[in-house]
Design an enzyme around this catalytic site. Structure first.
Site, mmCIF file in Angstrom:
data_model
loop_
_atom_site.group_PDB
_atom_site.id
_atom_site.type_symbol
_atom_site.label_atom_id
_atom_site.label_comp_id
_atom_site.label_asym_id
_atom_site.label_seq_id
_atom_site.Cartn_x
_atom_site.Cartn_y
_atom_site.Cartn_z
ATOM 1 C CG HIS A 108 15.910 18.141 36.637
ATOM 2 N ND1 HIS A 108 15.310 18.766 37.734
ATOM 3 C CD2 HIS A 108 16.594 17.106 37.135
ATOM 4 C CE1 HIS A 108 15.490 18.112 38.879
ATOM 5 N NE2 HIS A 108 16.212 17.238 38.334
ATOM 6 N NE ARG A 112 27.871 11.936 34.316
ATOM 7 C CZ ARG A 112 27.245 11.033 34.107
ATOM 8 N NH1 ARG A 112 26.785 10.674 32.836
ATOM 9 N NH2 ARG A 112 26.642 10.143 35.104
ATOM 10 C CD GLU A 159 21.203 18.501 38.268
ATOM 11 O OE1 GLU A 159 22.010 18.083 38.959
ATOM 12 O OE2 GLU A 159 20.131 17.967 38.325
ATOM 13 C CG ASN A 163 32.015 15.050 36.998
ATOM 14 O OD1 ASN A 163 31.750 14.860 38.115
ATOM 15 N ND2 ASN A 163 31.329 14.904 36.120
ATOM 16 C CG HIS A 177 16.931 15.321 18.954
ATOM 17 N ND1 HIS A 177 16.621 14.097 18.014
ATOM 18 C CD2 HIS A 177 15.596 15.706 19.489
ATOM 19 C CE1 HIS A 177 15.445 14.360 17.960
ATOM 20 N NE2 HIS A 177 14.813 15.284 18.540
#
Length: 367
Positions: A108, A112, A159, A163, A177
């Site tokens: 994976h 963020r 994934e 936060n 990309h």
């Protein structure tokens, strides 16, 4: 899997940033030391040519026993050095050959996002991904979501990390990309437009080729290249990163990561060269697309993109191979406290981070 603190930014509360690969975590930066066993030659071997040294020593007024010891020590040191050097070469050859045969797969990619629900909606409704699992860790103030086109034990997935309280990240100039293979690029672009998505490059042939592509952006500004292909077992097919020395990167990923150079294409008209690296054919596996822009040796990485995770049968040998090839180990190989999943983490020559995860431990996590 691993808790990662982003690159410092004056606009962010660093204490709140706790992205993760899965339940795994690691802490301080460390380097893995590689120990080689030196061979001690016999005394007889070390003394095989001392006969000519004694008369020469006497002619210069040096006592024979003293000269004998000096000559013997010199020869022993030289012999040990030669044998140790040969031992090092054998060790490197064994470790690097093992890396090529290790059972590896890209698991994976971690990055963020500022609004997890909004991003999940875009990926599922516009890109056709499935939400595989979602996990909230309130005590650590972050949430993870795993999305992809099939189960994690057989597919490359994303994934996402949210936060608490952080709604924006700097993607930087180094990340390029993600690539997604679709059967009809134009139809996919129409759908994305209907859903309010941003299209940055309309469907059409790639420059210098015939493959139909388009570029779109997700809500956080991460770019996705849509590639028109027939049915494939791995629709999430690329991660593109920019590097400062392409030949250096190819050499590193081939030797340290055991990847294969699938193809390389130079585009002098547009002043860039790409290299596709991976563990199998592009139409069936996720690959790493390395891009070199003429004359550019460094890039800003920002604090949005985090890392790729790769499965391995032995994190200890993996770490050794990485160091032998000049990579930097940022997390020594070994089990993580509390869950015993074995990992190691490293940086490539450009500072891009990768985490290697024990294959058996990874499958146990998914149970």
């Amino acid at each position: 899997m691993v808790r990662i603190l982003p690159i410092a930014s004056s606009s962010l509360n660093l204490a709140s940033l706790r992205p993760s690969l899965s339940p795994l975590r690691f802490s301080t930066t460390a380097r893995l030391g590689v120990t080689l066993t030196a061979y001690n030659p016999s005394r007889k071997l070390a003394l095989f040519r001392l006969g000519s040294a004694i008369p020469q020593a006497q002619s210069f007024g040096i006592k024979a026993p003293k000269m004998l010891r000096a000559e013997r020590n010199s020869i022993e040191a030289g012999t040990v050095g030669s044998v140790a050097q040969a031992s090092t070469a054998v060790s490197q050859e064994n470790v690097l050959e093992w890396a090529k045969n290790d059972k590896r797969r890209m698991l994976h990619v971690v990055y963020r996002v500022g609004d997890l629900d909004k991003t999940i909606k875009f990926y599922t409704e516009c890109l056709g991904m499935k939400l595989l699992r979602k996990r909230d860790i309130p005590e650590e103030r972050y949430t993870n979501a795993f999305l992809g086109y099939g189960p994690e034990d057989s597919h490359f997935v994303v994934e996402l990390t949210y936060n608490y309280g952080v709604d924006k990240y700097d993607i930087g100039t180094g990340f390029g990309h993600f690539g997604v293979a679709v059967e009809d690029v134009a139809k996919t672009v129409d759908l994305i437009k209907a859903k309010g998505g941003k299209v940055t490059r309309e469907p059409g042939p790639v420059k210098g080729g015939s493959t139909v592509i388009a570029f779109v952006e997700d809500p956080d500004g991460y770019k996705f290249e849509l590639l028109e292909r027939g049915p494939t077992p791995e629709p999430l097919c690329q991660v593109m990163l920019r590097v400062g020395d392409l030949d250096r990167s190819i050499n590193f990923y081939e030797k340290a990561f055991g990847m294969e150079l699938l193809r390389k294409r130079d585009n002098p008209e547009y002043k860039y060269t790409i290299a596709m690296m991976g563990y199998g054919p592009e139409d069936k596996n996720a690959v790493l697309e390395l891009t070199y822009n003429y004359g550019v040796t460094e890039y800003e990485k920002g604090n949005g993109y985090a890392q790729i995770a790769i499965g391995t049968d032995d994190v200890y040998k993996t770490a050794e191979a990485i160091e032998l090839c000049g990579g930097k180990i940022t997390r020594k190989p070994g089990p993580l406290p509390g869950i015993n999943t074995k990992i190691t983490a490293c940086l490539d020559p450009d500072g891009w981070k990768t985490v290697f995860v024990d294959n058996i431990d990874f499958l146990k996590e998914l149970e």
